[in-house]
Design a protein around this motif. Structure first.
Motif, mmCIF file in Angstrom:
data_model
loop_
_atom_site.group_PDB
_atom_site.id
_atom_site.type_symbol
_atom_site.label_atom_id
_atom_site.label_comp_id
_atom_site.label_asym_id
_atom_site.label_seq_id
_atom_site.Cartn_x
_atom_site.Cartn_y
_atom_site.Cartn_z
ATOM 1 N N GLU A 18 -3.453 -8.579 -15.923
ATOM 2 C CA GLU A 18 -2.491 -8.731 -14.837
ATOM 3 C C GLU A 18 -1.108 -9.136 -15.367
ATOM 4 O O GLU A 18 -0.089 -8.629 -14.903
ATOM 5 N N LYS A 37 -5.294 -4.868 -6.114
ATOM 6 C CA LYS A 37 -5.612 -5.969 -5.188
ATOM 7 C C LYS A 37 -5.574 -5.447 -3.751
ATOM 8 O O LYS A 37 -6.433 -5.777 -2.929
ATOM 9 N N ILE A 50 -3.298 -0.613 -14.774
ATOM 10 C CA ILE A 50 -4.618 -1.049 -15.264
ATOM 11 C C ILE A 50 -5.663 -0.013 -14.856
ATOM 12 O O ILE A 50 -5.662 0.454 -13.718
ATOM 13 N N PHE A 60 -6.447 -11.169 -8.454
ATOM 14 C CA PHE A 60 -6.852 -10.000 -9.230
ATOM 15 C C PHE A 60 -8.319 -10.068 -9.654
ATOM 16 O O PHE A 60 -9.001 -9.040 -9.693
ATOM 17 N N THR A 111 -1.461 -0.333 -10.463
ATOM 18 C CA THR A 111 -0.862 -1.606 -10.873
ATOM 19 C C THR A 111 -1.770 -2.719 -10.368
ATOM 20 O O THR A 111 -2.637 -2.484 -9.508
ATOM 21 N N ALA A 112 -1.551 -3.924 -10.855
ATOM 22 C CA ALA A 112 -2.377 -5.054 -10.406
ATOM 23 C C ALA A 112 -2.261 -5.209 -8.882
ATOM 24 O O ALA A 112 -3.257 -5.438 -8.190
#
Lengths: 242, 244
Positions: free
Chosen positions: A197, A221, A203, A229, A216-217
């Motif tokens: 994160e 989420k 990711i 996360f 993306t983080a």
């Protein structure tokens, strides 16, 4: 523009499918993390992308070169810091750096300049003459990443770079990894949520050799409907795909 | 150039390990001294320095297998080899990079062995030079055997196989300590089938200036060296193609 692209990449070891039809795209200049529990297929994926392991089927291009048909060209584009520290233990830090410079055919002047540059970047000045095998895990990781950067790679692979490090050493290494952003495409494997994160542009979460989710983080989420996360990761891995 | 850079690294790794120096050099010298003392206290000629020294220099080479096997298996287990496989180093660079530093080490070990034997009563002659050069085929055999074992086995296994098994095989089947015809039978047949005995005999023949005998014993040593080197190269390169 994608600097790494895999299409239906598979690695089979007898009855075990370590990587299963992996389709992955990594953009130029981004810091991409492959996240997953032990045995998810992260390291095998890195090994296939770096030419250390031959895919059972499928293909991958790294910098436009196929890992199957052009592995030598791929080698010229990449730098690798393996999961283990992979330093020559009885050589000093300076000798380790000189070794990699020599292998890449650097002149004496270029070797001296490169060692000076990396010593400054990684604060290696105080340990240059020490035997690499005598250094702490954190320092060995620094040396390992410095060795991977000697060839000025377009793509840098860091396989679990902070594994086993204490919290201070880990944060120091994070600063170093952050400083690489924009200079090279960085592919990092980890099973530390906070690491992925804190460092990553995007990711990819792997489970049983497959890519469960990419983003993306924040996106991950949001997809998982969680605020933190770690919960997102657990939800994604448990459900297999979101 | 790349290969020499890698070879230089391997030489440093080997020479900076005090255990390598202690066993590779110290052990054969201690044995040479012990057997000389033993000989001086027995009435019959069993461990004459002129026959013991060539045999001991062949026995000392078995440590070269241990050194090369340990270095390679350590490089494999520490992922150092993985790192190097992602660089422009080629298979040939790896093979020669591992083998080259050990050949001068083997020659140096042999020279020291002969020099050490001079004050113990070794006959000084020009044949010592031929005996030192004649050690090369057996040195290559031992180094390649180490390369083969290091490509297959882990560090702990290598210690057992090359450290214990091979040194014992080399000691008992070379005829260094005793005349193999005294044991006779299957023991002698096995010994004469393997290279250790022939290497020791060739070394003894070279030292005593018997060229014809030396050549006849060097032929099987050459054969074994070529076979083991080929097997080591194939195995090493095969392992390098797939890092599990």
């Amino acid at each position: 523009m994608y600097v790494i692209k895999t299409e239906g990449l598979v690695k089979q070891y007898k009855t075990l499918t370590a990587v299963d039809k992996l389709d992955l795209e990594i953009r130029q200049g981004e810091l991409f993390s492959l996240l997953g529990v032990n045995g998810a297929g992260k390291t095998t994926t890195i090994k296939m992308l770096t030419g250390l392991v031959k895919p059972t089927c499928g293909d991958a291009t790294v910098g436009g070169c196929s890992v199957i048909t052009q592995p030598e060209k791929v080698k010229r584009l990449i730098g690798v810091s393996p999961q283990e520290t992979a330093v020559a233990p009885k050589l000093s830090v300076k000798e380790n750096l000189e070794l990699i410079c020599g292998i890449h055919g650097f002149s004496k002047e270029k070797t001296r300049a490169k060692i000076g540059e990396l010593s400054e970047k990684f604060s290696l000045g105080t340990v240059l003459s020490e035997k690499a095998g005598k250094l702490s895990g954190g320092w060995q990781r620094r040396v390992s990443i410095a060795m991977a950067l000697i060839s000025e790679p377009e793509i840098l692979f860091l396989d679990e770079p902070t594994l086993g490090l204490d919290v201070i050493a880990r944060h120091e290494l994070w600063d170093i990894i952050r400083s690489l952003k924009g200079k090279a495409t960085v592919v990092l494997t980890t099973h530390y949520m906070e690491e992925a994160e804190a460092l990553s542009d995007r990711i990819g979460i792997m489970k049983n050799g497959r890519l469960c989710a990419v983003g993306t983080a924040q996106e991950l989420k949001k997809k998982a409907g969680t605020d933190d996360f770690e919960s997102a990761f657990v939800a994604i891995v448990r459900e297999g795909e979101i | 150039m790349r290969m020499l850079t890698f070879a230089k690294r391997n030489a440093k790794e080997l020479l900076r390990d005090p255990l390598n120096i202690l066993f590779g050099l110290g052990f054969p010298l201690v044995l040479l001294l012990l057997f000389s003392v033993l000989q001086s206290n027995i009435p019959v000629a069993v461990f004459e320095i002129d026959t013991l020294t060539p045999g001991m220099s062949v026995f000392g080479l078995s440590f070269m297998s241990l050194f090369s096997a340990t270095l390679i298996s350590k490089d494999r287990e520490s992922a150092f080899l993985q790192r190097l496989y992602t660089t422009p180093l080629t298979g040939i660079d790896f093979i020669f990079g591992y083998m080259l530093p050990l050949i001068p080490m083997a020659l140096m070990q042999t020279v020291i062995c002969y020099l050490f034997a001079i004050p113990l009563g070794l006959t000084l002659s020009v044949n010592i030079i031929y005996a030192v050069i004649g050690i090369i085929p057996m040195a290559v055999f031992n180094i390649s055997l180490g390369l083969l074992c290091g490509s297959i086995f882990g560090v702990k296994q290598v210690g057992g196989i090359c450290g214990a098994l091979l040194t014992n095989l080399s000691a008992w089947l070379s005829g260094v300590w005793f005349d193999l015809s005294l044991a006779g039978g299957i023991f002698e047949k096995i010994a004469s089938f393997l290279p250790f005995f022939h290497a020791a005999q060739a070394e003894k023949a070279l030292f005593s200036g018997n060229a014809e005998d030396a050549v006849s014993h060097l032929i099987p040593v050459f054969g074994y060296s070529i076979f083991i080197t080929a097997a080591a190269v194939i195995c090493f390169l095969k392992r390098g193609k797939d890092f599990k």
